[in-house]
Design an enzyme around this catalytic site. Structure first.
Site, PDB file in Angstrom:
ATOM      1  N   ASN A 283       0.556  -1.464   0.182  1.00 63.41           N
ATOM      2  CA  ASN A 283       0.473   0.168   0.050  1.00 63.41           C
ATOM      3  C   ASN A 283       1.004   1.314  -0.363  1.00 63.41           C
ATOM      4  O   ASN A 283       2.275   1.506   0.309  1.00 63.41           O
ATOM      5  CB  ASN A 283      -1.187  -0.090   0.929  1.00 63.41           C
ATOM      6  CG  ASN A 283      -0.491   0.051   2.686  1.00 63.41           C
ATOM      7  OD1 ASN A 283       0.806  -0.942   2.788  1.00 63.41           O
ATOM      8  ND2 ASN A 283      -0.958   0.386   3.343  1.00 63.41           N
ATOM      9  N   VAL A 284       0.271   2.246  -0.557  1.00 63.96           N
ATOM     10  CA  VAL A 284       1.462   3.639  -1.201  1.00 63.96           C
ATOM     11  C   VAL A 284      -0.081   4.154  -0.407  1.00 63.96           C
ATOM     12  O   VAL A 284      -0.666   4.953  -1.583  1.00 63.96           O
ATOM     13  CB  VAL A 284       1.474   3.639  -2.366  1.00 63.96           C
ATOM     14  CG1 VAL A 284       2.644   5.151  -2.554  1.00 63.96           C
ATOM     15  CG2 VAL A 284       2.352   2.554  -2.320  1.00 63.96           C
ATOM     16  N   GLU A 285       0.774   5.620   0.309  1.00 63.15           N
ATOM     17  CA  GLU A 285      -0.223   6.915   0.923  1.00 63.15           C
ATOM     18  C   GLU A 285       0.821   8.180   1.229  1.00 63.15           C
ATOM     19  O   GLU A 285       1.295   7.948   0.743  1.00 63.15           O
ATOM     20  CB  GLU A 285      -0.692   5.982   2.604  1.00 63.15           C
ATOM     21  CG  GLU A 285      -1.135   5.155   2.614  1.00 63.15           C
ATOM     22  CD  GLU A 285      -1.735   4.536   4.210  1.00 63.15           C
ATOM     23  OE1 GLU A 285      -0.845   5.668   5.204  1.00 63.15           O
ATOM     24  OE2 GLU A 285      -2.061   4.252   4.664  1.00 63.15           O
TER      25      GLU A 285
ATOM     26  N   HIS B 290      -4.186   1.028  -2.731  1.00 63.44           N
ATOM     27  CA  HIS B 290      -4.191  -0.381  -1.904  1.00 63.44           C
ATOM     28  C   HIS B 290      -2.805  -1.189  -2.110  1.00 63.44           C
ATOM     29  O   HIS B 290      -2.952  -1.416  -3.755  1.00 63.44           O
ATOM     30  CB  HIS B 290      -5.373  -1.078  -1.864  1.00 63.44           C
ATOM     31  CG  HIS B 290      -6.095  -0.344  -1.142  1.00 63.44           C
ATOM     32  ND1 HIS B 290      -7.193  -0.853   0.081  1.00 63.44           N
ATOM     33  CD2 HIS B 290      -6.386   1.171  -0.579  1.00 63.44           C
ATOM     34  CE1 HIS B 290      -7.977   0.022   0.160  1.00 63.44           C
ATOM     35  NE2 HIS B 290      -7.887   0.870   0.214  1.00 63.44           N
TER      36      HIS B 290
ATOM     37  N   CYS C  75     -11.066  -3.596  -2.628  1.00 66.34           N
ATOM     38  CA  CYS C  75     -10.087  -3.793  -3.736  1.00 66.34           C
ATOM     39  C   CYS C  75     -10.904  -5.341  -4.113  1.00 66.34           C
ATOM     40  O   CYS C  75     -10.740  -5.149  -6.095  1.00 66.34           O
ATOM     41  CB  CYS C  75      -8.994  -4.983  -3.420  1.00 66.34           C
ATOM     42  SG  CYS C  75      -8.054  -3.399  -2.858  1.00 66.34           S
TER      43      CYS C  75
ATOM     44  N   GLU D 251      -3.419  -4.698  -3.435  1.00 67.47           N
ATOM     45  CA  GLU D 251      -4.339  -4.892  -4.065  1.00 67.47           C
ATOM     46  C   GLU D 251      -4.150  -4.596  -5.667  1.00 67.47           C
ATOM     47  O   GLU D 251      -3.955  -5.406  -6.723  1.00 67.47           O
ATOM     48  CB  GLU D 251      -5.583  -5.620  -4.019  1.00 67.47           C
ATOM     49  CG  GLU D 251      -5.950  -6.698  -2.469  1.00 67.47           C
ATOM     50  CD  GLU D 251      -6.043  -5.454  -1.069  1.00 67.47           C
ATOM     51  OE1 GLU D 251      -5.007  -3.935  -1.200  1.00 67.47           O
ATOM     52  OE2 GLU D 251      -7.195  -5.842  -0.506  1.00 67.47           O
TER      53      GLU D 251
ATOM     54  N   CYS E 104     -10.015  -6.218   0.347  1.00 65.63           N
ATOM     55  CA  CYS E 104     -10.936  -5.159   1.410  1.00 65.63           C
ATOM     56  C   CYS E 104     -12.388  -5.226   0.213  1.00 65.63           C
ATOM     57  O   CYS E 104     -11.869  -5.693  -1.171  1.00 65.63           O
ATOM     58  CB  CYS E 104      -9.962  -4.231   1.411  1.00 65.63           C
ATOM     59  SG  CYS E 104      -9.843  -2.939   0.134  1.00 65.63           S
TER      60      CYS E 104
HETATM   61  O1  DUR Z   1      -6.418  -4.942   1.900  1.00 70.55           O
HETATM   62  C1  DUR Z   1      -6.478  -3.892   2.316  1.00 70.55           C
HETATM   63  C2  DUR Z   1      -6.751  -3.532   3.079  1.00 70.55           C
HETATM   64  C3  DUR Z   1      -6.234  -2.148   3.609  1.00 70.55           C
HETATM   65  N1  DUR Z   1      -5.068  -1.779   2.790  1.00 70.55           N
HETATM   66  C4  DUR Z   1      -4.746   0.019   2.934  1.00 70.55           C
HETATM   67  C5  DUR Z   1      -5.398   0.859   2.551  1.00 70.55           C
HETATM   68  C6  DUR Z   1      -4.435   1.897   3.320  1.00 70.55           C
HETATM   69  O2  DUR Z   1      -3.770   2.922   2.763  1.00 70.55           O
HETATM   70  C7  DUR Z   1      -4.337   0.787   4.240  1.00 70.55           C
HETATM   71  C8  DUR Z   1      -4.979   1.664   6.283  1.00 70.55           C
HETATM   72  O3  DUR Z   1      -6.141   0.741   6.218  1.00 70.55           O
HETATM   73  O4  DUR Z   1      -4.281   0.097   4.138  1.00 70.55           O
HETATM   74  C9  DUR Z   1      -5.018  -2.476   1.724  1.00 70.55           C
HETATM   75  O5  DUR Z   1      -3.912  -2.025   0.841  1.00 70.55           O
HETATM   76  N2  DUR Z   1      -5.538  -3.864   1.043  1.00 70.55           N
HETATM   77 ZN    ZN Z   2      -7.892  -2.919  -0.430  1.00 68.07          ZN
END
Ligand code: DUR
Ligand code: ZN
Length: 299
Positions: free
Chosen positions: A61-63, A74, A110, A76, A107
């Protein structure tokens, strides 16, 4: 700068870790976790995908600090964009974990995004209990089990996500053609790369393909394309898709090293990526990052 990480394992490396089970994937998740960029939530997530080619891919995941959380990529989605970057056609196995112990379903957001892949009826998702304690093998569930209830996407003659696509788009404004090489197939100019990305964009609902190319201070070019979800919000924007290329191939550099960007999209379309792309880059790229937009239309 974080240690560079390879977001892909070749066939030999894939064979050497063995079966797609928690015990074998734990060390891989451990290696990938530090490369998630989760400065907002503090919750790194890794997705591992086994491709029909026999190679293994990673997603993290990249915020994007400073932006609302819905701009995040995400794990995924990162994985799917990584598959797309490497022209992988089919996801055989999918494993998602925040820590290497517990493996969970994609999630909700995704699941909706993954719905755009056509041939996932036999993709297997690795699942454990909520702690994964003592589970060496886990269980496998068909991805379609999660997705079927989300409804079907009507068939059409447009390729689905991960299927090769060629949006034959060209430029309205002939002066812009100056920016594009006559044989742009292989060249690395930002404009040519962004156009090439846009031609691969998955935008079957809005019919507004777009692509972005980025360049870092060292002169390496990265690109990605818009991947649309029928439910709109789970779509992956073209800047985010290009950021996946940057994270995969940018040796762990910070986004601040991005110094120039080009977006290719349709002029006067029902949706535009321009303002959003500019805003994202203003937040994360070099403060002097140059941003250009080239408009095109379907040929
Ligand atoms: O299945 C998931 C659930 C959450 N996140 C990421 C989104 C966010 O950056 C962090 C917190 O929810 O995790 C994913 O990448 N995949
Ligand atoms: Zn997701």
């Amino acid at each position: 700068m974080a240690q560079p990480f390879r977001f892909m394992l070749n066939q030999t490396e894939t064979e050497s870790y063995g079966a797609f089970i928690p015990r074998n994937l734990r060390p891989l998740i451990d290696r990938a976790i530090p490369h998630a960029r989760a400065q907002i939530s503090g919750s790194p997530v890794v997705a591992i995908g086994l491709a029909s080619s026999g190679q293994t891919y990673f997603g993290v995941n990249v915020e994007l600090p400073g932006l609302p959380p819905n701009y995040s990529i995400h794990a995924e989605q990162f994985l799917v964009a990584n598959f797309a970057l490497h022209f992988e056609l089919k996801l055989i196995g999918l494993a998602i974990s925040p820590n290497g112990y517990y493996f969970k379903a994609p999630c909700g957001h995704c699941c909706q995004f993954l719905r755009e892949i056509s041939n996932m009826s036999d993709t297997k998702v690795l699942i454990t209990g909520p702690t994964g304690q003592g589970e060496t093998h886990g269980t496998r569930m068909l991805l379609s089990t999660f997705l079927i209830l989300l409804g079907t996407i009507s068939p059409g003659n447009v390729p689905r996500l991960l299927e090769p696509s060629d949006n034959s788009i060209g430029f309205i404004d002939s002066s812009l053609q100056m920016d594009i090489c006559s044989n742009s197939e292989h060249c690395n100019h930002l404009s040519c790369r962004a156009l090439r990305a846009a031609t691969k964009s998955y935008a079957r609902f809005s019919k507004c393909p777009s692509g972005v190319a980025l360049i870092d201070r060292r002169g390496t070019v990265y690109s990605g394309w818009f991947m649309e979800s029928v439910a709109h919000n789970p779509s992956l924007g073209p800047v985010q898709a290009a950021l996946v290329d940057f994270v995969v191939n940018g040796d762990g550099q910070e986004f601040k090293e991005i110094v120039e960007a080009v977006l290719v999209e349709k002029r006067g379309a029902v949706l535009s990526q321009e303002d959003t792309a500019r805003m994202i880059l203003e937040k994360i790229a070099d403060p002097d990052c140059v941003f250009r937009v080239l408009h095109c239309e379907y040929n």
